[in-house]
Write a protein that holds these residues in place. Structure first.
Motif, short mmCIF file in Angstrom:
data_model
loop_
_atom_site.label_atom_id
_atom_site.label_comp_id
_atom_site.label_asym_id
_atom_site.label_seq_id
_atom_site.Cartn_x
_atom_site.Cartn_y
_atom_site.Cartn_z
N GLN A 49 0.83 -1.20 0.00
CA GLN A 49 0.00 0.00 0.00
C GLN A 49 0.87 1.25 0.00
OE1 GLN A 49 -2.46 -0.63 3.47
NE2 GLN A 49 -4.07 -1.61 2.26
N GLU A 50 1.96 1.19 0.71
CA GLU A 50 2.88 2.33 0.76
C GLU A 50 3.48 2.63 -0.62
OE1 GLU A 50 6.76 3.93 3.24
OE2 GLU A 50 5.62 2.21 3.99
N GLU A 51 3.90 1.59 -1.33
CA GLU A 51 4.48 1.78 -2.66
C GLU A 51 3.46 2.38 -3.62
OE1 GLU A 51 7.78 -1.84 -2.75
OE2 GLU A 51 5.67 -2.28 -3.24
N LEU A 52 2.23 1.86 -3.60
CA LEU A 52 1.20 2.40 -4.48
C LEU A 52 0.89 3.84 -4.10
CD1 LEU A 52 -0.84 2.17 -6.75
CD2 LEU A 52 -2.43 1.07 -5.12
N GLY A 53 0.82 4.11 -2.81
CA GLY A 53 0.57 5.48 -2.35
C GLY A 53 1.62 6.46 -2.84
N ARG A 60 -0.06 5.80 2.71
CA ARG A 60 -0.48 4.41 2.75
C ARG A 60 -1.89 4.28 3.31
NH1 ARG A 60 -2.04 0.99 5.97
NH2 ARG A 60 -1.58 2.32 7.73
N ALA A 61 -2.21 5.09 4.32
CA ALA A 61 -3.53 5.02 4.95
C ALA A 61 -4.65 5.31 3.94
CB ALA A 61 -3.61 6.00 6.11
N LYS A 65 -7.80 2.94 3.01
CA LYS A 65 -9.19 3.41 3.02
C LYS A 65 -9.89 3.12 1.70
CE LYS A 65 -8.49 7.07 6.41
NZ LYS A 65 -8.48 8.52 6.63
N LEU A 66 -9.17 3.28 0.59
CA LEU A 66 -9.75 2.97 -0.72
C LEU A 66 -10.10 1.49 -0.82
CD1 LEU A 66 -7.41 4.98 -3.11
CD2 LEU A 66 -9.77 5.52 -2.52
N GLU A 67 -9.16 0.66 -0.39
CA GLU A 67 -9.36 -0.78 -0.50
C GLU A 67 -10.49 -1.28 0.41
OE1 GLU A 67 -4.80 -2.02 -1.75
OE2 GLU A 67 -5.56 -2.64 0.21
N ASN A 68 -10.68 -0.60 1.53
CA ASN A 68 -11.69 -1.03 2.50
C ASN A 68 -12.96 -0.20 2.44
OD1 ASN A 68 -10.27 -3.21 3.94
ND2 ASN A 68 -8.79 -1.59 4.30
N ASN A 69 -13.08 0.64 1.42
CA ASN A 69 -14.28 1.44 1.20
C ASN A 69 -14.65 2.28 2.43
OD1 ASN A 69 -16.44 2.47 -0.26
ND2 ASN A 69 -17.81 0.85 0.41
N THR A 70 -13.66 2.90 3.05
CA THR A 70 -13.95 3.74 4.21
C THR A 70 -13.79 5.22 3.89
OG1 THR A 70 -11.68 3.54 5.00
CG2 THR A 70 -13.29 1.97 5.87
N THR A 71 -13.71 5.54 2.62
CA THR A 71 -13.57 6.93 2.21
C THR A 71 -14.26 7.14 0.88
OG1 THR A 71 -11.99 8.74 1.86
CG2 THR A 71 -11.38 6.60 0.99
N ASN A 72 -14.66 8.35 0.60
CA ASN A 72 -15.18 8.67 -0.72
C ASN A 72 -14.00 8.75 -1.68
OD1 ASN A 72 -17.89 8.89 -0.01
ND2 ASN A 72 -17.65 11.00 0.63
N VAL A 73 -14.21 8.31 -2.87
CA VAL A 73 -13.12 8.27 -3.84
C VAL A 73 -13.55 9.04 -5.09
CG1 VAL A 73 -13.88 6.07 -4.79
CG2 VAL A 73 -11.53 6.75 -5.07
N THR A 74 -12.60 9.78 -5.65
CA THR A 74 -12.89 10.52 -6.87
C THR A 74 -12.47 9.69 -8.08
OG1 THR A 74 -10.73 11.59 -6.95
CG2 THR A 74 -12.47 12.73 -5.71
#
Length: 104
Positions: A49-53, A60-61, A65-74
């Protein structure tokens, strides 16, 4: 034994198509699927996650959040994630019984 389709079950136990509750349910389900796809592609590319971030300029956080659907994503974030993962993105939008497909 009687058999039911997934749509029939959702109509019976979630709520009928066309209602606000059903729309919100379907949107939430789609976001869960999208988060799972982000994680799947990241893992297939052997990235943390850190590398992708770092590739897309977020912490990374945020990837978590994106992977766990805990945030709105654009849409921009989705495109950056999949672009950094070297994955092709296609959107399928249904408009009045016709399909429009867009690829990036």
């Amino acid at each position: 034994m009687e058999k039911y389709s997934l749509d029939q079950i959702k109509d019976e136990f979630i709520v009928q198509v066309g209602t606000l509750q059903r729309t919100l349910y379907d949107q939430e389900l789609q976001m869960e699927i999208l988060g799972g796809l982000i994680k799947k592609v990241r893992l297939e590319r052997n990235m943390t996650q850190e590398e992708l971030g770092k590739l897309i300029g977020v912490q990374r956080a945020q990837i978590s959040k994106l992977e766990n659907n805990t945030t709105n994503v654009t849409v921009d974030t989705i495109l950056r994630v999949f672009s950094a993962s070297k994955a092709k993105v296609n959107f399928n939008v249904e408009l009045l019984n016709s399909n429009v497909k867009i690829a990036w």
